[in-house]
Write an enzyme that holds these catalytic residues in place. Sequence first.
Site, PDB file in Angstrom:
ATOM      1  N   SER A  30       0.813  -1.217   0.000  1.00 44.46           N
ATOM      2  CA  SER A  30       0.000   0.000   0.000  1.00 44.46           C
ATOM      3  C   SER A  30       0.850   1.274   0.000  1.00 44.46           C
ATOM      4  O   SER A  30       0.498   2.258  -0.668  1.00 44.46           O
ATOM      5  CB  SER A  30      -0.936   0.001   1.213  1.00 44.46           C
ATOM      6  OG  SER A  30      -0.218  -0.094   2.429  1.00 44.46           O
ATOM      7  N   GLU A 103      11.321  -8.556  -4.015  1.00 43.36           N
ATOM      8  CA  GLU A 103      11.742  -7.305  -3.393  1.00 43.36           C
ATOM      9  C   GLU A 103      13.213  -7.375  -3.002  1.00 43.36           C
ATOM     10  O   GLU A 103      13.972  -6.421  -3.212  1.00 43.36           O
ATOM     11  CB  GLU A 103      10.880  -7.016  -2.159  1.00 43.36           C
ATOM     12  CG  GLU A 103       9.444  -6.642  -2.479  1.00 43.36           C
ATOM     13  CD  GLU A 103       8.560  -6.556  -1.256  1.00 43.36           C
ATOM     14  OE1 GLU A 103       7.479  -5.955  -1.363  1.00 43.36           O
ATOM     15  OE2 GLU A 103       8.934  -7.102  -0.189  1.00 43.36           O
TER      16      GLU A 103
END
Length: 220
Positions: A30, A103
Amino acid sequence: MTQDELKQAVGRAALDYVIDGEIVGVGTGSTANCFIDALAGIKHRIKGAVASSEATRKRLEAHGIKVFDLNDVIDLPVYVDGADEINVEMHMIKGGGGALTREKIVAAVAKKFICIADGSKLVPVLGNFPLPVEVIPMASAYVARELARLGGTPVLREGFVTDNGNLILDLRGLQIVDPVGLETQINQITGVVSNGLFACRPASICLLGTATGVQTLCAD
């Protein structure tokens, strides 16, 4: 300010670290989404982006930002991503969204890692947030037994498969006093792809959203 407003503030602040004419690495979640939305406003200034997940790739492309395969990128000046927890040494727990392996790969290539987070993510000791561990499916039961030996409780993330086709075990109930050592120890368990401790390669800078504005933190 609301938590969403804090995330938007650090997303905008991260634009100061984007290098004109270069490719930027973009994380997942988010807070990273807030950065993507802010990045869209200066997309004419960058060459494109590398995405750490399929969800991030889709959001970047929806904004008209060109997405490069990491294998085609030689130089990546900066990677911007959020964290589920971060301490003052810039060690992080990441992977709440399940994209920890990609990531970690993008972060390894980048010269600088900018962590963007709201103030609630800064903690004295990591571990209140469950530590995600990505595992090869056939090894999940074995890895769970080995993780239990570390003192925590591994819980399979039900109904979730990573972009790499693997499973996630969330390791709960640990106080992580040696993040570097634990990251290395877990990665040595056969069947583990990677884990959500970003300590061997910590953040370079953390942009922390607080009620009084965005604070810039660096490792002590």
